[in-house]
Enzyme design. Structure first.
Site, PDB file in Angstrom:
ATOM      1  N   ARG A   1     -26.887  -1.820 -21.853  1.00  0.00           N
ATOM      2  CA  ARG A   1     -27.467  -2.476 -23.011  1.00  0.00           C
ATOM      3  C   ARG A   1     -28.627  -1.685 -23.608  1.00  0.00           C
ATOM      4  O   ARG A   1     -28.792  -1.615 -24.826  1.00  0.00           O
ATOM      5  CB  ARG A   1     -27.932  -3.881 -22.602  1.00  0.00           C
TER       6      ARG A   1
ATOM      7  N   ASP B   1       0.832  -1.205   0.000  1.00  0.00           N
ATOM      8  CA  ASP B   1       0.000   0.000   0.000  1.00  0.00           C
ATOM      9  C   ASP B   1       0.865   1.252   0.000  1.00  0.00           C
ATOM     10  O   ASP B   1       0.584   2.227  -0.681  1.00  0.00           O
ATOM     11  CB  ASP B   1      -0.906   0.033   1.239  1.00  0.00           C
TER      12      ASP B   1
ATOM     13  N   CYS C   1     -39.360  -7.392  24.793  1.00  0.00           N
ATOM     14  CA  CYS C   1     -38.707  -8.557  24.202  1.00  0.00           C
ATOM     15  C   CYS C   1     -39.619  -9.778  24.347  1.00  0.00           C
ATOM     16  O   CYS C   1     -40.075 -10.083  25.457  1.00  0.00           O
ATOM     17  CB  CYS C   1     -37.374  -8.808  24.917  1.00  0.00           C
TER      18      CYS C   1
ATOM     19  N   CYS D   1     -32.947  -5.836  22.508  1.00  0.00           N
ATOM     20  CA  CYS D   1     -33.206  -6.302  23.862  1.00  0.00           C
ATOM     21  C   CYS D   1     -31.946  -5.984  24.671  1.00  0.00           C
ATOM     22  O   CYS D   1     -30.849  -6.359  24.287  1.00  0.00           O
ATOM     23  CB  CYS D   1     -33.465  -7.806  23.869  1.00  0.00           C
TER      24      CYS D   1
ATOM     25  N   ASP E   1       0.935   4.174  -2.781  1.00  0.00           N
ATOM     26  CA  ASP E   1       0.604   5.560  -2.437  1.00  0.00           C
ATOM     27  C   ASP E   1       1.688   6.527  -2.869  1.00  0.00           C
ATOM     28  O   ASP E   1       1.409   7.626  -3.344  1.00  0.00           O
ATOM     29  CB  ASP E   1       0.394   5.703  -0.920  1.00  0.00           C
TER      30      ASP E   1
ATOM     31  N   TYR F   1     -16.833 -11.086 -21.265  1.00  0.00           N
ATOM     32  CA  TYR F   1     -17.181 -12.398 -21.806  1.00  0.00           C
ATOM     33  C   TYR F   1     -17.250 -12.469 -23.325  1.00  0.00           C
ATOM     34  O   TYR F   1     -17.481 -13.520 -23.885  1.00  0.00           O
ATOM     35  CB  TYR F   1     -18.465 -12.947 -21.183  1.00  0.00           C
TER      36      TYR F   1
ATOM     37  N   CYS G   1     -30.942 -12.811  28.403  1.00  0.00           N
ATOM     38  CA  CYS G   1     -32.178 -13.056  27.649  1.00  0.00           C
ATOM     39  C   CYS G   1     -32.042 -14.415  26.974  1.00  0.00           C
ATOM     40  O   CYS G   1     -31.101 -14.649  26.221  1.00  0.00           O
ATOM     41  CB  CYS G   1     -32.396 -11.973  26.604  1.00  0.00           C
TER      42      CYS G   1
ATOM     43  N   CYS H   1     -37.858 -12.311  27.003  1.00  0.00           N
ATOM     44  CA  CYS H   1     -37.582 -12.044  28.414  1.00  0.00           C
ATOM     45  C   CYS H   1     -38.372 -10.864  28.968  1.00  0.00           C
ATOM     46  O   CYS H   1     -38.135 -10.442  30.095  1.00  0.00           O
ATOM     47  CB  CYS H   1     -36.076 -11.844  28.632  1.00  0.00           C
TER      48      CYS H   1
ATOM     49  N   LEU I   1     -29.631 -13.606 -24.951  1.00  0.00           N
ATOM     50  CA  LEU I   1     -29.529 -15.034 -25.194  1.00  0.00           C
ATOM     51  C   LEU I   1     -30.886 -15.708 -25.073  1.00  0.00           C
ATOM     52  O   LEU I   1     -31.689 -15.355 -24.209  1.00  0.00           O
ATOM     53  CB  LEU I   1     -28.577 -15.671 -24.173  1.00  0.00           C
TER      54      LEU I   1
ATOM     55  N   ASP J   1     -24.843 -13.036 -12.778  1.00  0.00           N
ATOM     56  CA  ASP J   1     -26.094 -12.316 -12.581  1.00  0.00           C
ATOM     57  C   ASP J   1     -25.807 -10.870 -12.185  1.00  0.00           C
ATOM     58  O   ASP J   1     -25.815 -10.506 -11.017  1.00  0.00           O
ATOM     59  CB  ASP J   1     -26.914 -13.023 -11.490  1.00  0.00           C
TER      60      ASP J   1
ATOM     61  N   LYS K   1     -30.282 -22.095 -17.907  1.00  0.00           N
ATOM     62  CA  LYS K   1     -30.462 -21.494 -16.584  1.00  0.00           C
ATOM     63  C   LYS K   1     -30.639 -22.541 -15.487  1.00  0.00           C
ATOM     64  O   LYS K   1     -31.030 -23.677 -15.747  1.00  0.00           O
ATOM     65  CB  LYS K   1     -31.708 -20.602 -16.615  1.00  0.00           C
TER      66      LYS K   1
ATOM     67  N   LYS L   1     -23.099 -17.977 -16.049  1.00  0.00           N
ATOM     68  CA  LYS L   1     -23.901 -16.816 -16.430  1.00  0.00           C
ATOM     69  C   LYS L   1     -23.975 -15.898 -15.215  1.00  0.00           C
ATOM     70  O   LYS L   1     -24.693 -16.161 -14.251  1.00  0.00           O
ATOM     71  CB  LYS L   1     -25.299 -17.255 -16.876  1.00  0.00           C
TER      72      LYS L   1
ATOM     73  N   GLU M   1       4.004   1.659  -1.099  1.00  0.00           N
ATOM     74  CA  GLU M   1       4.658   1.885  -2.388  1.00  0.00           C
ATOM     75  C   GLU M   1       3.669   2.464  -3.400  1.00  0.00           C
ATOM     76  O   GLU M   1       3.974   3.392  -4.153  1.00  0.00           O
ATOM     77  CB  GLU M   1       5.219   0.563  -2.945  1.00  0.00           C
TER      78      GLU M   1
ATOM     79  N   GLU N   1     -20.059  -8.227 -17.942  1.00  0.00           N
ATOM     80  CA  GLU N   1     -21.065  -8.073 -16.904  1.00  0.00           C
ATOM     81  C   GLU N   1     -20.469  -7.328 -15.710  1.00  0.00           C
ATOM     82  O   GLU N   1     -19.403  -7.696 -15.218  1.00  0.00           O
ATOM     83  CB  GLU N   1     -21.517  -9.479 -16.478  1.00  0.00           C
TER      84      GLU N   1
ATOM     85  N   GLU O   1     -19.562 -21.041 -19.889  1.00  0.00           N
ATOM     86  CA  GLU O   1     -19.186 -19.953 -18.973  1.00  0.00           C
ATOM     87  C   GLU O   1     -20.302 -19.756 -17.959  1.00  0.00           C
ATOM     88  O   GLU O   1     -21.470 -19.847 -18.322  1.00  0.00           O
ATOM     89  CB  GLU O   1     -19.022 -18.638 -19.765  1.00  0.00           C
TER      90      GLU O   1
HETATM   91  S1  IVH Z   1     -22.855 -13.818 -23.920  1.00  0.00           S
HETATM   92  C1  IVH Z   1     -25.339 -12.074 -27.763  1.00  0.00           C
HETATM   93  N1  IVH Z   1     -21.770 -14.641 -21.729  1.00  0.00           N
HETATM   94  O1  IVH Z   1     -26.688 -12.826 -19.742  1.00  0.00           O
HETATM   95  C2  IVH Z   1     -25.346 -12.069 -26.278  1.00  0.00           C
HETATM   96  N2  IVH Z   1     -23.739 -13.301 -21.550  1.00  0.00           N
HETATM   97  O2  IVH Z   1     -29.129 -12.540 -22.278  1.00  0.00           O
HETATM   98  C3  IVH Z   1     -24.015 -12.466 -25.737  1.00  0.00           C
HETATM   99  N3  IVH Z   1     -24.411 -12.820 -19.245  1.00  0.00           N
HETATM  100  O3  IVH Z   1     -27.653  -9.808 -19.991  1.00  0.00           O
HETATM  101  C4  IVH Z   1     -24.088 -12.675 -24.295  1.00  0.00           C
HETATM  102  N4  IVH Z   1     -22.788 -13.924 -18.269  1.00  0.00           N
HETATM  103  O4  IVH Z   1     -25.120  -9.749 -19.904  1.00  0.00           O
HETATM  104  C5  IVH Z   1     -22.785 -13.945 -22.260  1.00  0.00           C
HETATM  105  N5  IVH Z   1     -20.660 -15.432 -19.855  1.00  0.00           N
HETATM  106  C6  IVH Z   1     -21.663 -14.722 -20.394  1.00  0.00           C
HETATM  107  C7  IVH Z   1     -22.626 -14.064 -19.606  1.00  0.00           C
HETATM  108  C8  IVH Z   1     -23.654 -13.365 -20.231  1.00  0.00           C
HETATM  109  C9  IVH Z   1     -23.868 -13.177 -18.081  1.00  0.00           C
HETATM  110  C10 IVH Z   1     -25.643 -11.990 -19.359  1.00  0.00           C
HETATM  111  C11 IVH Z   1     -25.613 -10.947 -20.422  1.00  0.00           C
HETATM  112  C12 IVH Z   1     -27.060 -10.770 -20.809  1.00  0.00           C
HETATM  113  C13 IVH Z   1     -27.650 -12.089 -20.460  1.00  0.00           C
HETATM  114  C14 IVH Z   1     -27.937 -12.874 -21.723  1.00  0.00           C
END
Ligand code: IVH
Length: 689
Positions: A142, A35, A415, A431, A39, A233, A437, A418, A85, A123, A321, A121, A37, A181, A119
């Site tokens: 998007r 840290d 509470c 409490c 800074d 991705y 308690c 108690c 997708l 969230d 999914k 997915k 170095e 993402e 890969e």
């Molecule tokens: S590929 C043409 N790879 O999932 C679309 N999407 O509808 C290419 N997501 O909101 C998407 N991880 O942001 C891809 N490894 C991954 C992903 C990924 C999450 C999300 C993406 C989108 C939704 C797909």
């Protein structure tokens, strides 16, 4: 002129070193500078830039937060449309996809299986990054797929997004559109919500909403305060990286300094995809970030081009999914629960509903303020969320489904366990009765034995209730005074289980320090803070003796946490319980104080073979769990990390180790098998048994 040239050269050098250090820290999880170095370099860069404002460039590390707040986001047209997708949940849907892919590629039954890149997915929220000549020019959400929102100023504050691509990836195309993402880790999400709750401010519903909301702040300074991360991705269709597969494209993005998920696997054929889906689903809870499925992509880019796209979705990719984590049900009643530090939590008693394979009957409403804010009433239909091993919570009520019979819940003033009058403490009612308690004591005992604390399997909810209600356990120390004779008097307790419980308790007497600190149930000291304290201080005595200022000096420990730790150890009742625990033979293992990047001149005695070493575990371990392995490594002074870099000293490779092993071999890092590692631990007298 010569002076100017050298200033510019120094600036370039500082920017490069700082960018590399950012990448090592935020992407590789393996810092290359201390840290201090860091800074020093950063301050020097800032000072030169202050003197020569004309030399400030947009990709300078000082320019992550420069922009001021906006009234609204500008529209941003995507370089190429940002598709989404097609998604399926069932196995059949995946098999049909494979069938269509094979047909599209004109493959016969006797042709080999298609290679897929699988890969997780993630969230979070999708983001496009546009690099012009290697420098980040624009970032856009998007939106409708054609036009998104220009969130460049916000994206620039995310440390794992490079402002300039690293040279290691070779010269980038003039215009490069990276898709990925933005997400928030589960731990960061919980930490953020805990702090918000303390301050009485709105909680985030889940990490995805947290990421989306944070990315769409009009003031970039707010985004900067939020712990956001980014996984790349893909690149936009048509970007030519001179590679032949998706897997290689990802590797290239990684070399340019973008963060790539380390669970990407290429597999042959649909059965192997199913196996990978099952494996990923099984590991889902143990991942640090939320995922909602597996993205399956045809790996060959030529094949992708041949398959092409429908209007919005490519024909070469599919989201497979997992079962959803949200469900709708009715609130049958609302009750309150007394937590281990005495805070009163409202809990929704639900009409049972299945969420991702588990029947949920109760969900937390967090605190009184949250309950009021969300206006959740008895009888309401609500959306509940359950992910991983965290407690399910109520996301929101569906007010359009009210019929007028719903009742507002009135918070109790005393509470429920108690009868003490509750006191206000921030957004919580508490409490005031300490461990006197019974409800608080039950929570404390249960927490002590919970999986992530001292892991006493036998200490279930019903047994704890009996132990407290019969008066056998009045403090944590009483646990160690239990004997078979008094235990067998309890309901459903035979001699065998009683003996087992006592043996299990006995084992916890020499627990790793971090686990013990976590188990004590100190306010604000969860697993993470316990780990920081243990690594910095090494023994219970040291933690007890460290004053407020010194506690705050520990990296990652702020004033609030430090004060809570001091309060705990200064409390007379706690001190006497700790003493009783010691008298009963409880003596948490001391561990080496972990100082990474220390200069080795301080010779303070014996050091194990792993002292100060960065160690990475990969693949499937068969004799111990990943957690136990990391704990054993820490007890010998090593610093476990999640990813391999040139700073890694040692890789322990279990079964089916993949990309990390390959990388370690490439970097010439020493690799041990699980057995070799365990032999080393045994020789050095480390480990948790
Ligand atoms: S590929 C043409 N790879 O999932 C679309 N999407 O509808 C290419 N997501 O909101 C998407 N991880 O942001 C891809 N490894 C991954 C992903 C990924 C999450 C999300 C993406 C989108 C939704 C797909």
């Amino acid at each position: 002129m010569a002076k100017k040239k050298s200033t510019e050269a120094r600036l370039a050098e500082l920017r490069e070193r700082i960018s590399e250090a950012d990448h090592a820290y935020h992407v590789l999880d393996a810092p290359v500078l201390t840290d201090g170095e860091y800074d020093t370099l950063y301050r020097e860069l800032k000072a030169i830039e202050a003197k020569h404002p004309e030399l400030v460039t947009a990709d300078s590390p000082t320019q992550r937060v420069g922009a001021t707040a906006a009234d609204q986001f500008e529209p941003a047209e995507h370089v190429k449309p940002m598709g989404s997708l097609e998604s399926v949940v069932e196995e059949d849907g995946l098999r049909e996809f494979d069938g269509r892919v094979r047909k599209g590629l004109e493959l016969d039954d006797d042709d080999p299986p298609v290679r897929y890149c699988c890969e997780p997915k993630i969230d979070g929220v999708a983001l496009e990054l546009v690099y012009r000549e290697g420098v980040l020019e624009m970032a856009a959400t998007r939106g409708d797929g054609l036009v998104g929102e220009n969130v460049t100023a916000n994206a620039r504050t995310i440390p794992s997004i490079p402002l300039r691509l690293l040279p290691a990836g070779g010269p980038p195309p003039e215009l490069l559109s990276v898709r990925g993402e933005v997400y928030m880790t589960k731990a960061d999400f919980h930490r953020h919500n805990e702090l918000q709750a303390e301050r009485g401010e709105a909680l985030m519903a889940n990490p995805r909403n947290g990421a989306a909301g944070s990315l769409r702040q009009l003031d970039p300074a707010v985004t900067e305060q939020r712990p956001l991360k980014f996984f790349a991705y893909a690149v936009a269709d048509g970007s030519d990286l001179g590679v032949g597969t998706q897997r290689e494209a990802l590797a290239r993005l990684g070399d340019w300094g973008l963060s790539i998920n380390d669970r990407v696997r290429t597999v042959e054929g649909v059965d192997a995809v199913l196996a990978e889906h099952a494996r990923t689903d099984k590991d889902r809870d143990s991942l640090d970030y939320e995922i909602d499925g597996l993205v399956v992509k045809v790996d060959e880019l030529d094949a992708q081009r041949k398959l092409g796209a429908r209007s919005r979705t490519p024909r070469w990719a599919l989201a497979h999914k997992f079962e959803p984590t949200e469900a709708v049900t009715r609130v049958a009643n609302i009750s309150v629960q007394v937590g281990r530090v005495g805070s009163i939590t409202p809990v929704a008693e639900l009409e049972p509903v299945e969420v991702a394979g588990v029947v949920v009957r109760r969900a937390t409403l967090h605190n009184r303020k949250e309950l009021e804010r969300k206006d959740i009433r008895i009888g309401d239909h609500v959306v509940i969320h359950r992910a991983g091993d965290v407690i399910p919570h109520v996301v929101r009520s569906l007010q359009e489904r009210r019929d007028g019979d719903e009742e507002v819940f009135l918070f109790p003033e005393i509470c429920p366990a108690c009868d003490s009058k509750l006191v206000e403490d921030g957004v919580f009612l508490r409490c005031p009765q300490g461990s006197h308690c019974p409800a608080r004591l039950k929570e404390a005992v249960q927490h002590y034995g919970s999986k992530r604390a001292l892991d006493i399997d036998q200490l279930g909810e019903k047994l704890v209730a009996q132990l407290v209600d019969t008066g056998l356990v009045k403090t944590l120390a009483d646990l160690y005074r239990l004997d078979v004779e008094s235990l067998v008097e309890l309901e459903r307790m035979g001699e065998k289980s009683a003996t087992k419980l006592i043996a299990a308790l006995d084992e916890t007497k020499r627990a790793p320090l971090a686990r013990f600190l976590h188990a004590l149930g100190i306010k604000h000291v969860g697993e993470h803070v316990a780990r920081l304290l243990a690594d910095a201080l090494g023994s219970l005595e040291a933690v007890q003796a460290t004053d407020l200022d010194a506690l705050q000096e520990i990296d990652g420990i702020g004033p609030e946490v430090a004060a809570a730790v001091r309060d705990f150890f200064e409390d007379e009742e706690q001190a006497s319980i700790l003493q009783e625990l010691r008298d009963a033979g409880v003596e948490p293992l001391t561990q080496e104080v972990v100082v990474v990047d220390d200069d080795d001149d301080a010779d303070d005695g014996e050091r194990g073979p792993l002292h100060g070493k960065r160690i990475v575990f990969t693949g499937k371990l068969s004799r111990i769990t990943r957690d136990e392995a990391q704990e054993a490594a820490r007890s010998l002074g090593a610093k476990p990390s999640g990813s391999v870099s040139s700073k890694t000293d040692l890789l322990v490779a279990g079964e089916a180790a993949g990309s990390k092993l390959a990388k370690a071999e490439k970097l010439g890092i020493e690799v041990l098998t699980e057995d070799e590692f365990l032999a080393l631990v045994e020789e050095s007298g480390g480990g948790s048994d």
